[in-house]
Design a protein around this motif. Sequence first.
Motif, short mmCIF file in Angstrom:
data_model
loop_
_atom_site.label_atom_id
_atom_site.label_comp_id
_atom_site.label_asym_id
_atom_site.label_seq_id
_atom_site.Cartn_x
_atom_site.Cartn_y
_atom_site.Cartn_z
N VAL A 197 11.07 -2.55 -31.74
CA VAL A 197 11.67 -2.30 -30.46
C VAL A 197 12.54 -1.16 -30.47
N ALA A 198 12.50 0.07 -29.84
CA ALA A 198 12.96 1.11 -29.83
C ALA A 198 13.99 1.40 -28.74
N HIS A 199 15.36 1.85 -28.73
CA HIS A 199 16.23 1.49 -27.78
C HIS A 199 16.21 2.87 -26.91
N PRO A 200 16.85 2.72 -25.70
CA PRO A 200 17.04 4.22 -24.82
C PRO A 200 17.70 5.12 -25.44
N ASN A 201 17.72 6.33 -25.06
CA ASN A 201 18.72 7.27 -25.47
C ASN A 201 20.30 6.77 -24.99
N GLY A 202 20.99 7.01 -25.83
CA GLY A 202 22.49 6.60 -25.55
C GLY A 202 22.64 5.23 -25.67
N GLY A 203 21.63 4.29 -25.84
CA GLY A 203 21.52 2.79 -26.12
C GLY A 203 22.08 2.28 -27.21
N THR A 204 22.00 0.95 -27.74
CA THR A 204 22.30 0.28 -28.84
C THR A 204 21.14 -0.78 -28.91
N LYS A 205 21.20 -1.35 -30.08
CA LYS A 205 20.04 -2.38 -30.36
C LYS A 205 20.76 -3.90 -29.52
N GLU A 206 22.21 -3.81 -28.88
CA GLU A 206 22.39 -4.92 -28.43
C GLU A 206 22.20 -5.04 -27.10
N GLN A 207 21.82 -4.05 -26.42
CA GLN A 207 21.46 -3.76 -24.91
C GLN A 207 20.08 -4.22 -24.67
N VAL A 208 19.40 -3.55 -23.85
CA VAL A 208 17.93 -3.89 -23.36
C VAL A 208 17.03 -4.10 -24.53
N ALA A 209 17.31 -3.33 -25.51
CA ALA A 209 16.38 -3.52 -26.81
C ALA A 209 16.52 -4.78 -27.33
N GLY A 210 17.63 -5.34 -27.32
CA GLY A 210 17.80 -6.64 -27.91
C GLY A 210 17.43 -7.69 -26.92
N LEU A 211 17.38 -7.49 -25.75
CA LEU A 211 16.86 -8.30 -24.61
C LEU A 211 15.34 -8.63 -24.74
N PHE A 212 14.68 -7.57 -24.98
CA PHE A 212 12.92 -7.63 -25.32
C PHE A 212 12.71 -7.99 -26.74
N ALA A 213 13.59 -7.89 -27.63
CA ALA A 213 13.43 -8.43 -28.94
C ALA A 213 13.40 -9.72 -28.78
N GLN A 214 14.51 -10.34 -28.20
CA GLN A 214 14.79 -11.69 -27.93
C GLN A 214 13.67 -12.33 -27.26
N ARG A 215 13.28 -11.94 -26.18
CA ARG A 215 12.29 -12.44 -25.40
C ARG A 215 10.85 -12.31 -25.88
N MET A 216 10.47 -11.17 -26.60
CA MET A 216 9.11 -11.42 -27.50
C MET A 216 9.27 -12.32 -28.49
N ALA A 217 10.48 -12.50 -29.13
CA ALA A 217 10.42 -13.75 -30.05
C ALA A 217 10.28 -14.82 -29.56
N GLU A 218 10.74 -15.11 -28.22
CA GLU A 218 10.56 -16.49 -27.59
C GLU A 218 8.94 -16.78 -27.61
#
Length: 347
Positions: free
Chosen positions: A79-100
């Motif tokens: 999962v690649a995060h947005p410009n200006g973003g970090t792994k703890e924001q939306v990228a982390g959300l989708f990483a967690q949801r897809m792990a589910e």
Amino acid sequence: MKLKTILIMAASAIGFGTVLHAQDNPWGLVYEQAITENVPGKVNIHPVKYNLDGIEIAANVYTPADYNPNEKEYPAIIVAHPNGGTKEQVAGLFAQRMAEKGYITIAADASYQGASGGEPRHTDKSYFRINDIHGMADYISKYPGVDPQRIGAFGICGGGGYTLGAAKSDKRFKAVATLSMFNSGRVRRNGFMDSAMPTIQQRLQDASDAREKRVTTGEIVFTGDMNLTDEEIEKLPFDLYREGAIYYNRTHAHPNSTFRYTMESLMDLMTWDATDQINLINVPLLMMAGNQADTFYMTSDAFEKATGTTDKELFLIPRATHIQTYYVPEYVDQEVNKLTEFFGKKL
């Protein structure tokens, strides 16, 4: 749309007016229903670090419930995060949801950004962002339990454009998806909505001057700071920037998140485009976007030009703007369901 209205919408979407704070989560996660502890039998998060061409990369790996690498091989998604973003924001959300949903996932901070290494800080060049995606594939392909023949790539916003860039050549990715894709090269070159084309040469000159200053004096010139007052946010001309300022600086702020980047980076960004040679992508492609997003023209353009695959789908989220696709539960649920269907068939 007035700032108060946007704030109310954002606060309501993340729960009873709550603003998420990194210090409230042991891993600094700033998305709704983030993991707060690793519980046996549940989805777990594993902070990791690895070396990518001499730069230490900070990443989070998410493993599915009842993860057992000795009993089965799992498909994986980077999962690649947005410009200006970090792994703890939306990228982390989708990483967690897809792990589910049963995938091993990884979200990493880009080189020179977030908690990853690299100097000068806030360098934002397409080569490094694309190599970060290759690097996530390197790492996750060797992770215990991962089936290296079933790796998918998913990129959000600027990470979506760079994911397209990586997938042109990296055939380890058997399926590719994007959300609210942002073509960083086109926007840095032409301006948002192609609004700054008359100043292309001047901005290239500014970038060249910034490089010369670094070489001769060691001083780094930055651009893109967005620490704005409420009044300044209200005056921003596009939904993307107004809602983005609220998401990144108010409701889902993280201390490592910043829109600041080196002026010199424009020498690279302005000569790159996510759609260059996009016909080299020959694997299943899913591109998702809000049908109210003012960035949709970039997804539409890339989707039309992606002629190297006949297995492609454009999925629109009704009523959603660009930033709302990051956090509004109704929209996120639709996106996760679509990703689950897509990767479930294509991996």
